[in-house]
Design a protein around this motif. Structure first.
Motif, mmCIF file in Angstrom:
data_model
loop_
_atom_site.group_PDB
_atom_site.id
_atom_site.type_symbol
_atom_site.label_atom_id
_atom_site.label_comp_id
_atom_site.label_asym_id
_atom_site.label_seq_id
_atom_site.Cartn_x
_atom_site.Cartn_y
_atom_site.Cartn_z
ATOM 1 N N GLU A 152 -16.099 45.225 -21.251
ATOM 2 C CA GLU A 152 -15.054 46.022 -20.615
ATOM 3 C C GLU A 152 -14.629 47.081 -21.601
ATOM 4 O O GLU A 152 -14.328 46.773 -22.754
ATOM 5 C CB GLU A 152 -13.867 45.128 -20.268
ATOM 6 N N ASN A 200 -12.072 50.131 -22.627
ATOM 7 C CA ASN A 200 -10.792 50.820 -22.464
ATOM 8 C C ASN A 200 -10.803 52.002 -23.417
ATOM 9 O O ASN A 200 -11.065 51.814 -24.605
ATOM 10 C CB ASN A 200 -9.640 49.897 -22.846
ATOM 11 N N ALA A 201 -10.508 53.187 -22.918
ATOM 12 C CA ALA A 201 -10.653 54.364 -23.775
ATOM 13 C C ALA A 201 -9.457 55.294 -23.710
ATOM 14 O O ALA A 201 -8.726 55.331 -22.719
ATOM 15 C CB ALA A 201 -11.910 55.129 -23.388
ATOM 16 N N GLY A 234 -11.937 54.291 -28.294
ATOM 17 C CA GLY A 234 -11.942 53.251 -27.269
ATOM 18 C C GLY A 234 -12.202 51.872 -27.832
ATOM 19 O O GLY A 234 -12.635 51.716 -28.977
ATOM 20 N N ILE A 235 -11.902 50.893 -26.997
ATOM 21 C CA ILE A 235 -12.043 49.489 -27.375
ATOM 22 C C ILE A 235 -12.892 48.793 -26.324
ATOM 23 O O ILE A 235 -12.536 48.783 -25.147
ATOM 24 C CB ILE A 235 -10.666 48.797 -27.435
ATOM 25 N N ILE A 284 -14.364 45.202 -25.044
ATOM 26 C CA ILE A 284 -14.283 43.743 -25.179
ATOM 27 C C ILE A 284 -15.580 43.153 -24.670
ATOM 28 O O ILE A 284 -15.995 43.437 -23.542
ATOM 29 C CB ILE A 284 -13.129 43.146 -24.350
ATOM 30 N N ARG A 299 -17.269 39.688 -23.700
ATOM 31 C CA ARG A 299 -16.911 38.297 -23.432
ATOM 32 C C ARG A 299 -18.164 37.426 -23.467
ATOM 33 O O ARG A 299 -19.108 37.676 -22.717
ATOM 34 C CB ARG A 299 -16.234 38.174 -22.063
ATOM 35 N N ILE A 324 -14.425 42.240 -30.063
ATOM 36 C CA ILE A 324 -13.954 43.584 -29.752
ATOM 37 C C ILE A 324 -14.632 44.588 -30.662
ATOM 38 O O ILE A 324 -14.755 44.390 -31.862
ATOM 39 C CB ILE A 324 -12.422 43.756 -29.846
ATOM 40 N N LEU A 347 -4.678 54.339 -31.571
ATOM 41 C CA LEU A 347 -5.053 52.927 -31.466
ATOM 42 C C LEU A 347 -4.165 52.083 -32.373
ATOM 43 O O LEU A 347 -3.881 52.471 -33.506
ATOM 44 C CB LEU A 347 -6.502 52.713 -31.921
ATOM 45 N N ILE A 396 -7.056 37.715 -27.101
ATOM 46 C CA ILE A 396 -6.877 39.141 -27.379
ATOM 47 C C ILE A 396 -6.159 39.771 -26.193
ATOM 48 O O ILE A 396 -6.651 39.712 -25.066
ATOM 49 C CB ILE A 396 -8.239 39.838 -27.559
ATOM 50 N N ARG A 398 -2.158 48.677 -22.522
ATOM 51 C CA ARG A 398 -2.552 50.053 -22.212
ATOM 52 C C ARG A 398 -1.303 50.919 -22.043
ATOM 53 O O ARG A 398 -0.453 50.639 -21.203
ATOM 54 C CB ARG A 398 -3.383 50.097 -20.932
ATOM 55 N N LEU A 429 -3.871 52.924 -26.963
ATOM 56 C CA LEU A 429 -4.259 51.548 -26.665
ATOM 57 C C LEU A 429 -3.829 50.655 -27.820
ATOM 58 O O LEU A 429 -3.911 51.056 -28.983
ATOM 59 C CB LEU A 429 -5.779 51.439 -26.516
#
Lengths: 330, 330
Positions: free
Chosen positions: A198, A200-201, A212-213, A215, A217, A224, B143, B213, B217, B222
């Motif tokens: 996933e 997130n940016a 961005g990050i 994840i 899983r 991360i 971040l 984690i 957002r 982030l």
């Protein structure tokens, strides 16, 4: 390997330097878009030949391998042309933006009895192998955190709405493609394919991800991957297990300068809290030499098994980037 | 404040020590479930009175404030009883598992003209104020990464399926409630309410989150909050902005021992890469003294404005924990 290079960015300077220091590897030609630039670049690096017509370089029979380090968006077409011309290819990361294109290049290489490699440093570093070997010391791995944040010299321009390639979606720029790719290789090279990714940016005015990050899983752990071109950090990796932690630091996970083992730590309030660290890493050569050695060895020994392993690794990361990129807004 | 304590864990030892060092604060009684334990505990800390009947302690008119540090699942009921008995309350983190319960306690305190505080260290620390003041030095924050991973002395038991309170869902245990709460306070105390929170966790055989984690957002940034009881790390915080980075390290974000500013860093390969750091933090007193000072000041000055700010902060974190917790599997 007798190499012809495409591109004249700082990464090409470094690759030429690394190749000069690698046994049985020689850079014999450089290509740039104008005659003058090509000649200047060849002279700068004391390279025999210069080309400003790419097709001519691809027809040069003294060259057996093409190093593709053009803007990301040209990787696919230029690699394809090189393979069709009977050359091996070393293609800079990010390899291709889609798995379909990556597969097409690998198929084309097979059909032509040639090799194509992704020029990623991380997974070929001795200190990365050391991390792999010592992973068991951490017990059951629970959390992995990998941060590569490097402020881009073009970010201030970008803030003033002057868009250069590295912040241009049309050139496959952005933090995921350019920099988080190292983190994704680092993590998947150790733990394989995650169940899901996933992304997130932080997206700028033109939609590009400036940081961005991701994840990742896994059934029994979480990872991360942080990549940033709009800020910076000391770029550490932490692999936290139930028997200890591995820290990789110094430069970035593209270099893995230092590797340490940190014993398990409980509540230390009121106790003497000394940071105990066990050094695991070695003093490495300049980091890009190792990938050159690996590619040269595979070609020389026709090592299909090791090649297949690298292909699978590249396809895994390409597919994760493709999936992550599709999650961007707009 | 003249305080009566509930609980006999290590956190109570530390709170009593902190209160002894705080001006105008005195611990006058301790409560534990058996007469013997209560007497032993009072003697251990040289406290005047001991109770093993909670209602009796709540009726003691020499006590004006109750410190609730029982297992998390008892926080709500015991705080409620204390408020109903006309006492102020200092309730250990996590305050309550739901916003509804938190609101009920705040309302009850108002109705009784009493105060109720969440005993969270982070936001009251001088070094946290320093982070706040220097936030502007980082430019636009992109971040935030906050990691508090502390191996629990009860984790090995847990792996053998012996479940203690801290790994028991019935006692509101787990990494989110017990430890990530510090990270959530750290981040929201600086940046307020996020647009959304997403919690990814490693869940053990009984469903408890042994580590996890949370991604927060914000419209233009982030933040990730990592909390672990199944592994450990050096517990650093990084606030990455487009003009520099703040690092908080040493112990955890519940202590904020050291604060540093790291200038912006670009590509350093081949350059002299010295870690430049500017120390911003001060040498703090034992970290729990500061919250005691704040609570004592609010009561003494009847500072409703500061109290309201703390209530809002606690409600924000409770609501985030409630939302994050609801995302756990099963």
């Amino acid at each position: 390997m007798r190499v012809g290079t495409i591109g004249s960015g700082v990464i090409v300077d470094r690759m030429i330097d690394a190749m000069k220091q690698t046994k049985d590897v020689e850079v014999v030609a450089v290509y740039s878009r104008t005659k003058e630039k090509a000649e200047d670049y060849a002279q700068k690096h004391q390279i025999e030949k210069s080309y400003h017509d790419l097709e001519k370089m691809l027809q040069d029979i003294t060259i057996d391998t093409i190093y593709v380090a053009s803007p990301n968006s040209l990787h696919f077409e230029q690699s394809k042309r090189a393979l069709q011309s009977g050359k091996h290819v070393i293609c800079e990361k990010p390899f291709t933006p889609t798995l379909r294109e990556a597969q097409e290049l690998f198929d084309l290489a097979d059909q032509n009895n040639r090799y194509i490699f992704e020029a990623i440093t991380t997974i070929h570093l001795p200190n990365y192998q050391i991390v792999k070997e010592h992973l068991k010391d951490t017990g059951k791995v629970q959390l992995v955190q990998c941060n590569f944040s490097q402020f881009s010299s073009r970010y201030d321009k970008y803030k003033n709405h002057q868009v250069t390639n590295v912040f241009d979606p049309a050139f496959n720029g952005g933090a995921l493609m350019d920099i988080n790719v190292y983190c994704l290789h680092f993590v998947t090279g150790l733990f394989g394919k995650p169940d899901s990714i996933e992304y997130n940016a932080n997206q700028g005015f033109n939609g590009i991800d400036t940081s961005g990050i991701a994840i990742l899983r896994y059934p029994d752990k979480l990872a991360i991957c942080v990549g940033a071109k709009d800020s910076s950090s000391p770029n550490q990796v932490f692999i936290q297990g139930d028997q200890g932690t591995i820290r990789v630091y110094g430069s970035s996970c593209g270099v893995c300068k230092h590797v340490q083992f940190l014993p398990l730590k409980g509540d230390m309030i009121g106790k003497e809290d000394q940071e105990i660290t066990v050094e695991l890493g070695i003093d490495q050569l300049p980091h890009m030499i190792y990938e050159c050695q690996v590619f040269e060895n595979i070609i020389q020994k026709d090592d299909k098994k090791e090649y297949q392993r690298l292909c699978e690794q590249t396809k895994l990361v390409v597919s994760l980037i493709e999936e992550a990129h599709s999650q961007l807004q707009g």
